[in-house]
Enzyme design. Sequence first.
Site, PDB file in Angstrom:
ATOM      1  CG  HIS A   1      28.440  36.073  14.334  1.00  0.00           C
ATOM      2  ND1 HIS A   1      27.426  35.814  15.212  1.00  0.00           N
ATOM      3  CD2 HIS A   1      29.251  34.977  14.388  1.00  0.00           C
ATOM      4  CE1 HIS A   1      27.597  34.632  15.776  1.00  0.00           C
ATOM      5  NE2 HIS A   1      28.688  34.095  15.285  1.00  0.00           N
TER       6      HIS A   1
ATOM      7  NE  ARG B   1      29.931  33.317  22.115  1.00  0.00           N
ATOM      8  CZ  ARG B   1      28.782  33.941  22.263  1.00  0.00           C
ATOM      9  NH1 ARG B   1      28.696  35.027  23.008  1.00  0.00           N
ATOM     10  NH2 ARG B   1      27.688  33.501  21.675  1.00  0.00           N
TER      11      ARG B   1
ATOM     12  NE  ARG C   1      30.764  25.749  20.755  1.00  0.00           N
ATOM     13  CZ  ARG C   1      30.407  26.822  20.061  1.00  0.00           C
ATOM     14  NH1 ARG C   1      30.962  27.076  18.898  1.00  0.00           N
ATOM     15  NH2 ARG C   1      29.495  27.646  20.518  1.00  0.00           N
TER      16      ARG C   1
ATOM     17  CB  SER D   1      25.675  31.658  18.896  1.00  0.00           C
ATOM     18  OG  SER D   1      26.492  32.801  18.861  1.00  0.00           O
TER      19      SER D   1
ATOM     20  CE1 TYR E   1      33.145  26.742  24.863  1.00  0.00           C
ATOM     21  CE2 TYR E   1      32.955  29.128  24.665  1.00  0.00           C
ATOM     22  CZ  TYR E   1      32.670  27.859  24.205  1.00  0.00           C
ATOM     23  OH  TYR E   1      31.918  27.707  23.067  1.00  0.00           O
TER      24      TYR E   1
ATOM     25  CE  LYS F   1      32.007  33.579  18.086  1.00  0.00           C
ATOM     26  NZ  LYS F   1      31.261  33.635  16.825  1.00  0.00           N
TER      27      LYS F   1
ATOM     28  CB  CYS G   1      20.890  29.932  14.090  1.00  0.00           C
ATOM     29  SG  CYS G   1      19.875  30.612  15.407  1.00  0.00           S
ATOM     30  N   GLY G   2      22.933  27.119  13.057  1.00  0.00           N
ATOM     31  CA  GLY G   2      23.252  26.287  11.898  1.00  0.00           C
ATOM     32  C   GLY G   2      24.130  26.948  10.846  1.00  0.00           C
TER      33      GLY G   2
ATOM     34  CG  ASP H   1      31.764  31.960  13.890  1.00  0.00           C
ATOM     35  OD1 ASP H   1      30.528  32.034  14.031  1.00  0.00           O
ATOM     36  OD2 ASP H   1      32.564  32.290  14.783  1.00  0.00           O
TER      37      ASP H   1
HETATM   38  C1  OXD Z   1      29.424  31.513  18.780  1.00  0.00           C
HETATM   39  C2  OXD Z   1      30.533  30.687  18.265  1.00  0.00           C
HETATM   40  O1  OXD Z   1      29.111  31.463  19.978  1.00  0.00           O
HETATM   41  O2  OXD Z   1      30.794  30.758  17.056  1.00  0.00           O
HETATM   42  O3  OXD Z   1      28.831  32.261  17.985  1.00  0.00           O
HETATM   43  O4  OXD Z   1      31.178  29.981  19.049  1.00  0.00           O
HETATM   44 MN    MN Z   2      29.735  32.318  16.041  1.00  0.00          MN
END
Ligand code: OXD
Ligand code: MN
Length: 591
Positions: A235, A78, A376, A257, A206, A215, A259-260, A284
């Site tokens: 989010h 992003r 991804r 983003s 992307y 997003k 962080c698991g 997400d």
């Molecule tokens: C992010 C995603 O960047 O979910 O948060 O791809």
């Molecule tokens: Mn995300």
Amino acid sequence: MPKPSLGNCNTRNKSVIRWVDDMAKLCKPEKVHWCDGSPAEKEALTREAVAAGVLIELNQKKRPGCYLHRSNPNDVARVEQCTYICTDSQEEAGPTNNWAPPKAMYQKLYGLLEGAMRGRTLYVVPYLMGPPGSPLAKVGLEITDSIYVALSMGIMTRMGNIAFEHLGESDDFNRGLHSMLDVNPDRRFICHFPHDNTIISVGSAYGGNVLLGKKCLALRIGSFLARNEGWFAEHMLILKVESPTGEVTYVAAAFPSACGKTNFAMLLPPPRYKGWKIQTIGDDIAWMKPGADGRLYAINPEAGYFGVVPGTNQATNPSAMTTISRDTIFTNVGLLPDGDVWWEGKDGPEPKECIDWRGKPWTPASPDKAAHPNSRFAVPMANNPVLAPEVNDPNGVPISAIIFGGRRATTMPLVFQAFNWVHGVYVGATVGSEMTAAAVGGAGQVRRDPMAMLPFCGYNMGDYFRHWLNMRKKIKHLPRIFHVNWFRKDENGNFLWPGFGENMRVLKWIVDRCHHRVGAEEGALGWMPVLEDFDLKGLKNFGPVEFNKVQAVNEEDWRKEALSHEELFMRLHATLPKEFIFTRELLITRL
Ligand code: OXD
Ligand code: MN
């Protein structure tokens, strides 16, 4: 009723047909393909993408239905610096967003899009965000010249005629226009026009920039609509905790983003938690609205996962490994000689050779990674062995707890609970997360990422905080708010908490708090777990001493932390809710 004017159109909605017609006149594609979302269409488009070299077929015995896509090396993540909120006034977008006036931006983008699809196919991708029949669901229409986007949207959303069925004759749909142009970073713009419910994305292919349901619609436009309509677009992952006695608790959690979130949403309880079950609603995004019974109900608007691949393995996320064993589009991972995929952190020994994400030969001696760190997977959520069936419930699930968290090597304890809603909103608003060495700003630097929404809030962040505070009047049974940090380290740089499946212990305490089963100690930061109530049994090398260490609140660190909250507040001073000033004062007093 106008006749469907373009190709294999499958709706009679006049606004849809008119808009597609207008955009086709602008972009001048060779062909228009209206996606119907059928399995036959998926197969045909996949074959076409393979023939065009957009997808590489993987070993179908090892990974049935799986393909590899390589993006342009200049287009792998992003791009916040190319992302704009286009509102009449800059104040409306606020100081944390790039802003441009809508008229000038439309002019610039339409200029770039004039004839941009010559010789290409324009795909019309209708999609539904949310379970069919849900009052929270929204319809989007993405026009794109990327077959990869059309196929990925078929994974990530409920795509095809189902969206037109939900829409009927209404013109209440999000208009999303995407063209790769020549994938040039100088002509890359991801622009949101919240007042027109419109998104235009050019110059990228992307995922986060071009799968417009995610997003762009679900968060940036979504947060704007949510404020106006009295709900939340966040989010957040959503998970279901089921105890051995069948007690069910739903939890939403916001982490920045990478962080698991996906790992936490698919958490496999350790053997000690026999009979406990964690199931995924979403990994997400959460759309949440107060229900008639006064509780806050959440849906996952998506239908697939677009997760970070490196580091995924049987230990960190066994359910994800099953999920991506088939029907997956991998982007920017390594390709093995046997037609399977490779990434850093996958189970098993490192291969002797493979083709890296750029398409170049790779060996363990190569200086670069085989898979891009932001490579991804896009995979249907239906593959998830721990998917909660309620994911398709149009009413959503009632949320008992909201968790905020970030990646913090110091300062932040493993877990605490906010004193009340206003304090919890403050805790969420001041979430910080350390940037990695690769990011601008340097390793260890804390970036404030309010509610993990800094790159995703479609309007002024101060007004967003106000919305969060106002919503307390509309929710009779407010979820409890918590903060967690899995990433605290000791003096030698070792993680203090084992994380992954053991996070179940933290979740158990949170669930116990929600059901009033355990007390807590009043601390400077909030309600802290009492040692006796926190399950440490069976943990290796982790006892009361380690617990006190991971829960420690260091006064010096917190003085710095409070100052850094002030920096964020100064940035947002024009719209910052006064409650935050008082909450910060109280924090300082308690310290
Ligand atoms: C992010 C995603 O960047 O979910 O948060 O791809
Ligand atoms: Mn995300």
